[in-house]
Design a protein around this motif. Structure first.
Motif, PDB file in Angstrom:
ATOM      1  N   SER A 437       1.256  -0.880  -0.428  1.00 27.25           N
ATOM      2  CA  SER A 437       0.110  -0.565  -0.156  1.00 27.25           C
ATOM      3  C   SER A 437       0.878   1.536  -0.134  1.00 27.25           C
ATOM      4  CB  SER A 437      -0.854  -0.676   1.386  1.00 27.25           C
ATOM      5  OG  SER A 437      -1.816   1.131   1.475  1.00 27.25           O
ATOM      6  N   HIS A 438       0.871   1.875  -1.003  1.00 20.30           N
ATOM      7  CA  HIS A 438       1.672   2.980  -1.541  1.00 20.30           C
ATOM      8  C   HIS A 438       1.451   4.664  -0.634  1.00 20.30           C
ATOM      9  CE1 HIS A 438       5.062   1.296  -3.365  1.00 20.30           C
ATOM     10  NE2 HIS A 438       4.082   0.260  -3.292  1.00 20.30           N
ATOM     11  N   PRO A 439       1.219   5.240   0.356  1.00 22.87           N
ATOM     12  CA  PRO A 439       0.539   6.192   0.486  1.00 22.87           C
ATOM     13  C   PRO A 439       1.551   7.251  -0.265  1.00 22.87           C
ATOM     14  CG  PRO A 439       2.299   5.864   2.423  1.00 22.87           C
ATOM     15  CD  PRO A 439       2.175   5.428   1.172  1.00 22.87           C
ATOM     16  N   HIS A 510       4.944  12.153  -5.092  1.00 24.61           N
ATOM     17  CA  HIS A 510       5.997  10.789  -4.647  1.00 24.61           C
ATOM     18  C   HIS A 510       5.203   9.970  -3.283  1.00 24.61           C
ATOM     19  CE1 HIS A 510       7.262  12.277  -0.416  1.00 24.61           C
ATOM     20  NE2 HIS A 510       7.110  13.993  -1.042  1.00 24.61           N
ATOM     21  N   CYS A 511       5.791   9.098  -3.376  1.00 25.69           N
ATOM     22  CA  CYS A 511       4.902   7.508  -2.283  1.00 25.69           C
ATOM     23  C   CYS A 511       5.701   7.963  -1.324  1.00 25.69           C
ATOM     24  CB  CYS A 511       6.070   6.520  -2.862  1.00 25.69           C
ATOM     25  SG  CYS A 511       5.194   5.439  -1.387  1.00 25.69           S
ATOM     26  N   HIS A 512       5.313   8.562  -0.065  1.00 28.97           N
ATOM     27  CA  HIS A 512       5.827   8.796   1.493  1.00 28.97           C
ATOM     28  C   HIS A 512       6.370   8.104   2.300  1.00 28.97           C
ATOM     29  CE1 HIS A 512       6.322  11.868   4.065  1.00 28.97           C
ATOM     30  NE2 HIS A 512       5.787  12.454   4.030  1.00 28.97           N
ATOM     31  N   ILE A 513       6.417   6.467   1.766  1.00 26.43           N
ATOM     32  CA  ILE A 513       6.896   5.246   2.426  1.00 26.43           C
ATOM     33  C   ILE A 513       8.897   5.384   1.948  1.00 26.43           C
ATOM     34  CG2 ILE A 513       7.816   3.215   2.468  1.00 26.43           C
ATOM     35  CD1 ILE A 513       4.751   2.188   2.001  1.00 26.43           C
ATOM     36  N   LEU A 514       9.431   6.121   2.871  1.00 29.21           N
ATOM     37  CA  LEU A 514      10.701   7.006   2.608  1.00 29.21           C
ATOM     38  C   LEU A 514      12.030   5.758   1.403  1.00 29.21           C
ATOM     39  CD1 LEU A 514      11.159   9.227   5.909  1.00 29.21           C
ATOM     40  CD2 LEU A 514       9.626   9.684   4.036  1.00 29.21           C
ATOM     41  N   GLU A 515      11.925   5.095   2.092  1.00 26.66           N
ATOM     42  CA  GLU A 515      12.544   3.798   1.301  1.00 26.66           C
ATOM     43  C   GLU A 515      12.319   4.323  -0.823  1.00 26.66           C
ATOM     44  OE1 GLU A 515      11.556   3.811   4.336  1.00 26.66           O
ATOM     45  OE2 GLU A 515      13.888   3.573   5.121  1.00 26.66           O
ATOM     46  N   HIS A 516      11.378   4.276  -0.695  1.00 24.58           N
ATOM     47  CA  HIS A 516      10.629   4.254  -1.560  1.00 24.58           C
ATOM     48  C   HIS A 516      10.976   5.191  -2.707  1.00 24.58           C
ATOM     49  CE1 HIS A 516       6.705   0.724  -1.205  1.00 24.58           C
ATOM     50  NE2 HIS A 516       8.493   0.403  -0.645  1.00 24.58           N
ATOM     51  N   GLU A 517      10.645   6.639  -2.137  1.00 27.63           N
ATOM     52  CA  GLU A 517       9.982   7.870  -2.704  1.00 27.63           C
ATOM     53  C   GLU A 517      11.744   8.205  -2.924  1.00 27.63           C
ATOM     54  OE1 GLU A 517       9.810  10.788   0.357  1.00 27.63           O
ATOM     55  OE2 GLU A 517      10.553  11.937  -0.577  1.00 27.63           O
ATOM     56  N   GLU A 520      13.761   6.174  -5.695  1.00 28.61           N
ATOM     57  CA  GLU A 520      13.128   6.357  -7.700  1.00 28.61           C
ATOM     58  C   GLU A 520      10.867   6.794  -7.669  1.00 28.61           C
ATOM     59  OE1 GLU A 520      14.102   7.486 -10.202  1.00 28.61           O
ATOM     60  OE2 GLU A 520      16.335   6.901 -10.519  1.00 28.61           O
ATOM     61  N   MET A 521      10.963   6.211  -6.298  1.00 25.09           N
ATOM     62  CA  MET A 521       9.213   6.754  -6.412  1.00 25.09           C
ATOM     63  C   MET A 521       8.446   8.375  -6.423  1.00 25.09           C
ATOM     64  SD  MET A 521       6.485   4.001  -4.974  1.00 25.09           S
ATOM     65  CE  MET A 521       5.708   2.798  -5.439  1.00 25.09           C
ATOM     66  N   MET A 522       9.415   8.567  -7.001  1.00 25.37           N
ATOM     67  CA  MET A 522       9.302   9.967  -6.521  1.00 25.37           C
ATOM     68  C   MET A 522       9.310  11.248  -7.834  1.00 25.37           C
ATOM     69  SD  MET A 522      10.520  13.601  -3.832  1.00 25.37           S
ATOM     70  CE  MET A 522      12.493  12.608  -4.560  1.00 25.37           C
TER      71      MET A 522
HETATM   72 CU   LIG Z   1       5.415   3.074  -2.099  1.00 29.11          CU
END
Ligand SMILES: [Cu+2]
Length: 531
Positions: A437-439, A510-517, A520-522
């Motif tokens: 689940s990506h915030p 961006h995604c607020h899971i900081l490891e994703h952000e 590249e998830m930004m």
């Molecule tokens: Cu995410």
């Protein structure tokens, strides 16, 4: 919305205290470089809940928009400091705004503009494991970089804390916050490219509260009966120092998510709060890197949720448990009037977070929990001039370990693809075929959630074919207000609608899971000037 399996796993990982993170059934090994401290070996509820200090302006300066007006100017320095997280732990080194975690709380009126000088007074070396293979964190970049972003604020682009606008130790940047928006609890935190997960983990975050007349008129609990509650998880080593796990590849220490076994409330582990038997208002922020919290009270006392990310709901929503994802805020009233003389534990599922000690003496309570809070006009779908289909993607290696996360198949350096026109309304549909689940957070704007709808993952992944397997489900009442962060659940399409008001220029989503952000998830997005 029921708790997704992924969210359940997030909590399960804490209960076991295991040094593995679970990812939809896959396990990801991390390297334990130092022996970790078991928080459950500590006596709970021996430290009072700290209340972050108030931010005070350092003087006035001319307004950038009208130099004949003088407006308050604050100065907040990012500093290294030592703090006691628990009575029986040694001092822990952290980095924080104003030399504290959480940093000082701004308490301001909507519509009253301020300036903030954010000063980087951090050391020149980082104490957490930088991954130089991540975009923006290459070896030629300074190790310590930081930039303040005010999450949920409608600000000009040059004051938004663009991830590449970082400053190095010894430098500062003055940002302008017009505060032309509704009363809400915003929060400020670091946003530096490629190391944001480490800087926030180190403690670079704080609360920013905006108030207005409409909210004053409700007579909600206020003063010492209104408490900010910043929740996050961390991991500590045997020397009481912050411990951030690394992958088993020394050249690339990034891990796909962080879940710690020690939960900090306003910077303390297992604190207690003495309360009177009356109503309190709690301004809750999930400042964790990746953990979703599922909050409840041990005596089944209900929460009355009165607000979400961008201010008050239309009416309170009463529930015995409540979910909050990273980046989201909850505005809660708890009525302790029937609990005099008892102790109540705030839990994350079965994990104790903090304790409320309700005094036995009866008190007068003039505050009100109104039946209605404010009018929220629904943005009609017909107002949207464009719908964007945006996929949330995970790239795995051959053994199904995530390598990087992407938004719509694009990485940070690809040309901008999202470019709404100022004052236009758009629908953004997030298609999520991953297990997480990506915030998802959009800078600049507030939005409303339209609905979520189950999709057939295989058809989408194999043929990019969008096949629905259920009807659209409207958001639950607890997220039916104005939002700036939305949980895009796995195997679903989540639709939001936003009016791109404010300023033209470059922002990010961006995604607020900081490891994703950080991996590249930004994506940058442009608000184009209206002709
Ligand atoms: Cu995410």
């Amino acid at each position: 919305m029921a708790i997704s399996r992924r969210e359940f796993l997030r909590n399960g990982a804490l209960a076991t205290g295991a040094l593995i993170t679970q990812h939809g059934g896959k396990t990801r090994p991390t390297v334990q470089a130092r022996p970790s401290l078991n928080p459950n070996s500590l006596t709970p509820f021996v430290d009072p809940l700290p209340i972050p200090s108030a931010a005070h302006s350092a003087g006035v300066r001319p307004s950038p928009t009208n130099p004949s007006i003088k407006i308050p100017c604050y100065r907040v320095a990012m500093q290294s400091f030592e703090t006691s997280v628990h009575r029986d732990m040694k001092p822990t080194r952290m980095w924080g705004f104003g030399g504290a975690f959480p940093g000082p709380t701004f308490d301001l009126r909507a519509g009253e503009e301020v300036l903030v000088e954010w000063a980087n007074e951090l050391p020149k070396q980082h104490f957490l494991p930088i991954d130089h293979t991540l975009h923006g964190a290459e070896k030629d970049k300074p190790e310590v970089r930081a930039v303040a972003h005010l999450h949920g604020a409608r600000v000009p682009p040059e004051s938004d804390g663009y991830p590449e606008d970082w400053i190095t130790p010894g430098k500062s940047a003055v940002y302008h916050y017009p505060n032309q928006q509704d009363a809400a609890m915003l929060w400020y935190h670091d946003h530096a490219m490629g190391i944001n997960r480490l800087n926030i983990f180190a403690g670079l975050a704080g609360a920013y509260i905006l108030r207005d007349k409409q909210e004053d008129a409700l007579h909600l609990p206020t003063g010492k009966y209104e408490i900010p509650l910043v929740i996050c998880d961390r991991m500590f080593d045997k020397d009481s120092q912050l411990y951030y796990p690394v992958s088993d590849k020394p050249e690339s220490p990034w891990t796909p998510e962080f879940f710690g076994d020690a939960n900090l409330l306003n910077g303390k582990l297992f604190p207690f709060l003495e309360v009177e038997p009356r109503k309190y208002r709690f301004r809750v922020l999930n400042a964790a890197n990746g953990r979703f919290y599922h909050l409840s009270l041990s005596n089944k006392l209900p929460f009355h949720q009165i607000g979400t990310d961008q201010g008050l709901l239309s009416a309170p929503v009463t529930a015995q448990s409540i979910m909050i994802a990273p980046g989201e805020r909850l505005d809660l009233v708890i009525d302790f009037s029937q609990s005099a003389g008892t102790s109540i534990v705030l839990n994350d599922d079965f994990v104790p977070l903090m304790q409320f000690r309700v005094s036995g003496t009866n008190v007068k309570d003039d505050s009100i929990l109104p039946a209605t809070l404010r009018r929220i006009e629904k943005l009609p779908e017909s107002a949207a001039v464009r719908t964007r289909l945006l996929s949330l993607d995970e790239e795995d290696d051959l053994v199904q370990n995530p390598v990087r996360m992407l938004l719509n198949g694009k990485s940070w350096h690809d040309p901008v693809t999202e470019n709404p026109v100022l004052n236009s309304t758009e629908i953004w549909s997030f298609i999520n075929p991953t297990d997480d689940s990506h915030p998802i957070h959009l800078h600049l704007v507030k939005f409303q959630i339209l609905d979520r709808r189950k999709i057939e993952n295989f058809a989408y992944i194999s043929q990019q074919e969008l096949r629905f397997t259920g009807p659209p489900v409207p958001p639950d009442p607890d997220e039916a207000g104005w939002k700036d962060t939305v949980r895009a659940h796995p195997g679903m399409m989540t639709r939001i609608i936003a009016r791109f008001e404010g300023y033209p220029g470059r922002y990010v989503w961006h995604c607020h899971i900081l490891e994703h952000e950080d991996n590249e998830m930004m994506r940058p997005y442009d608000v184009l000037p209206s002709s």
